[in-house]
Design an enzyme around this catalytic site. Structure first.
Site, PDB file in Angstrom:
ATOM      1  N   PRO A   2       0.784  -1.213   0.000  1.00  0.00           N
ATOM      2  CA  PRO A   2       0.000   0.000   0.000  1.00  0.00           C
ATOM      3  C   PRO A   2       0.825   1.277   0.000  1.00  0.00           C
ATOM      4  O   PRO A   2       1.738   1.452   0.802  1.00  0.00           O
ATOM      5  CB  PRO A   2      -0.779  -0.102   1.312  1.00  0.00           C
ATOM      6  CG  PRO A   2      -0.038  -1.093   2.144  1.00  0.00           C
ATOM      7  CD  PRO A   2       1.072  -1.661   1.357  1.00  0.00           C
ATOM      8  N   GLU A   3       0.476   2.162  -0.876  1.00  0.00           N
ATOM      9  CA  GLU A   3       0.976   3.524  -0.849  1.00  0.00           C
ATOM     10  C   GLU A   3      -0.244   4.417  -0.607  1.00  0.00           C
ATOM     11  O   GLU A   3      -1.318   3.914  -0.296  1.00  0.00           O
ATOM     12  CB  GLU A   3       1.684   3.853  -2.171  1.00  0.00           C
ATOM     13  CG  GLU A   3       2.834   2.890  -2.463  1.00  0.00           C
ATOM     14  CD  GLU A   3       3.589   3.190  -3.750  1.00  0.00           C
ATOM     15  OE1 GLU A   3       3.694   4.368  -4.117  1.00  0.00           O
ATOM     16  OE2 GLU A   3       4.059   2.246  -4.395  1.00  0.00           O
ATOM     17  N   HIS A  99      -3.147 -15.199   7.636  1.00  0.00           N
ATOM     18  CA  HIS A  99      -2.078 -14.422   8.281  1.00  0.00           C
ATOM     19  C   HIS A  99      -2.616 -13.345   9.206  1.00  0.00           C
ATOM     20  O   HIS A  99      -2.045 -12.254   9.294  1.00  0.00           O
ATOM     21  CB  HIS A  99      -1.164 -13.816   7.223  1.00  0.00           C
ATOM     22  CG  HIS A  99      -0.557 -14.851   6.317  1.00  0.00           C
ATOM     23  ND1 HIS A  99       0.389 -15.746   6.740  1.00  0.00           N
ATOM     24  CD2 HIS A  99      -0.787 -15.155   5.020  1.00  0.00           C
ATOM     25  CE1 HIS A  99       0.727 -16.543   5.754  1.00  0.00           C
ATOM     26  NE2 HIS A  99       0.027 -16.211   4.690  1.00  0.00           N
ATOM     27  N   ARG A 118       3.756 -10.714   5.917  1.00  0.00           N
ATOM     28  CA  ARG A 118       5.170 -10.486   6.231  1.00  0.00           C
ATOM     29  C   ARG A 118       5.417  -9.910   7.620  1.00  0.00           C
ATOM     30  O   ARG A 118       6.574  -9.688   7.996  1.00  0.00           O
ATOM     31  CB  ARG A 118       5.795  -9.599   5.145  1.00  0.00           C
ATOM     32  CG  ARG A 118       5.859 -10.331   3.807  1.00  0.00           C
ATOM     33  CD  ARG A 118       6.506  -9.492   2.738  1.00  0.00           C
ATOM     34  NE  ARG A 118       7.926  -9.311   2.963  1.00  0.00           N
ATOM     35  CZ  ARG A 118       8.709  -8.619   2.144  1.00  0.00           C
ATOM     36  NH1 ARG A 118       8.205  -8.042   1.076  1.00  0.00           N
ATOM     37  NH2 ARG A 118       9.986  -8.510   2.399  1.00  0.00           N
ATOM     38  N   ARG A 157      18.830  20.206  -1.317  1.00  0.00           N
ATOM     39  CA  ARG A 157      19.064  18.770  -1.109  1.00  0.00           C
ATOM     40  C   ARG A 157      19.870  18.199  -2.275  1.00  0.00           C
ATOM     41  O   ARG A 157      19.503  18.348  -3.425  1.00  0.00           O
ATOM     42  CB  ARG A 157      17.725  18.030  -0.973  1.00  0.00           C
ATOM     43  CG  ARG A 157      16.850  18.525   0.165  1.00  0.00           C
ATOM     44  CD  ARG A 157      17.487  18.295   1.519  1.00  0.00           C
ATOM     45  NE  ARG A 157      17.774  16.909   1.801  1.00  0.00           N
ATOM     46  CZ  ARG A 157      16.947  16.107   2.471  1.00  0.00           C
ATOM     47  NH1 ARG A 157      15.798  16.561   2.915  1.00  0.00           N
ATOM     48  NH2 ARG A 157      17.268  14.847   2.695  1.00  0.00           N
TER      49      ARG A 157
END
Length: 276
Positions: A2-3, A99, A118, A157
């Site tokens: 997910p983003e 899971h 995970r 930066r």
DNA sequence: CCTGAAACCTGTCTGC
DNA sequence: TGCAGACAGGTTTCAG
């Protein structure tokens, strides 16, 4: 997995329902159960379980890639899905997903399950959400996020632009897929130093970021494997996962390299390599 | 400040 | 078929 767009789609489903996912806004929690202790970042798993009963989920929101549950009494639950986290609403009676790492039983007989193969995902239960969210950069889809704000975040930066797009302190919510897609759309090579970008290039990047994130949300995200029937954006990716294939824009072969320890996909013709 | 490596985990796919 | 190795949408921590 997910983003920003995927988390936003989940937040909307939990807030207002739709696509088979039932809303949990307004639901009261009867009990909480932690199945994998490390899933709970704060407080201890035991305290987490004892603090939940009786609390109401007043609203659901998102900040960056964090899902935010607003509870009564000033409490907040924050959820980060990391790589493989998923939230499922199901009846209390049926078998847990394979899971399942944590779940909340609701007064109405439903169960909110956190499924996470995970085990990287994390939950916080806190009265001080700023302590968790405070370091996040601006929301890319907020009206306050202008090209000038992006320019200010990148000013001075010298890091590569791809690395900075993934840095949640610079900008909140962009991950590996949408970073690659935005850079391609903006015509910027991922190894460009942020400080080398012109004002016009920053504006193009700003436009590209908002476009890919909005399109991701509109298509219900890139992923295909969770509760809502989403994932159509997967068929619209122009560079991510397409190395060796032909660029839709110019016909050149998409290439892949490593930037900031992440697979990075780009078109060598649309995104010219910096001279450096 | 910047980069890279390692760690946290399991599942899936590829190549030999 | 079996097995080793690479790879995966994220973040933190540490070394140089």
């Amino acid at each position: 997995m997910p983003e920003l767009p995927e988390v936003e789609v989940i937040a909307r489903a939990l807030r207002q329902g739709g696509r088979g996912a039932s809303a949990i806004r307004g639901a009261r929690v009867r009990a909480a159960r932690v199945l994998w202790p490390r899933t709970v970042a704060e407080p201890t798993p035991a305290a987490f379980q004892s603090l939940w009963p009786g609390r109401t989920i007043v609203d659901v929101g998102r900040r960056g890639k964090f899902l935010r549950l607003y509870l009564d009494d000033g409490w907040h639950a924050l959820v980060h899905l990391r790589m493989s986290g998923d939230l499922v609403v199901q009846p209390t009676g049926i078998a847990l997903p394979r899971h399942a790492r944590l779940y909340l039983d609701l007064d109405d007989g439903r169960r909110l399950v956190f499924n996470d193969p995970r085990k990287f995902g994390r939950w916080w239960l806190t009265r001080d959400p700023a302590a968790v969210l405070g370091h996040l950069g601006p929301e890319p889809l907020d009206p306050a996020f202008t090209p000038a704000v992006l320019a200010q975040r990148l000013r001075g930066r010298r890091a590569r632009i791809k690395a900075l797009l993934l840095d949640q302190r610079v900008l909140a919510g962009v991950g590996n897929i949408y970073a690659d897609e935005a850079l391609h759309r903006a015509g910027l090579h991922p190894l460009r130093r942020a400080a080398s970008l012109t004002a016009a290039e920053i504006t193009a990047l700003w436009r590209a970021l908002r476009a890919v994130l909005q399109e991701g949300i509109a298509r219900n995200g890139t992923s295909i494997d969770w509760m809502y029937q989403g994932g159509a954006y997967q068929q619209h990716l122009r560079v991510y996962g397409r190395h060796g294939q032909v660029c839709y824009t110019c016909g050149e072969r998409i290439q892949r390299l490593r930037v900031a320890q992440r697979s990075t996909h780009f078109c060598p013709r649309c995104q010219p390599r910096p001279a450096e």
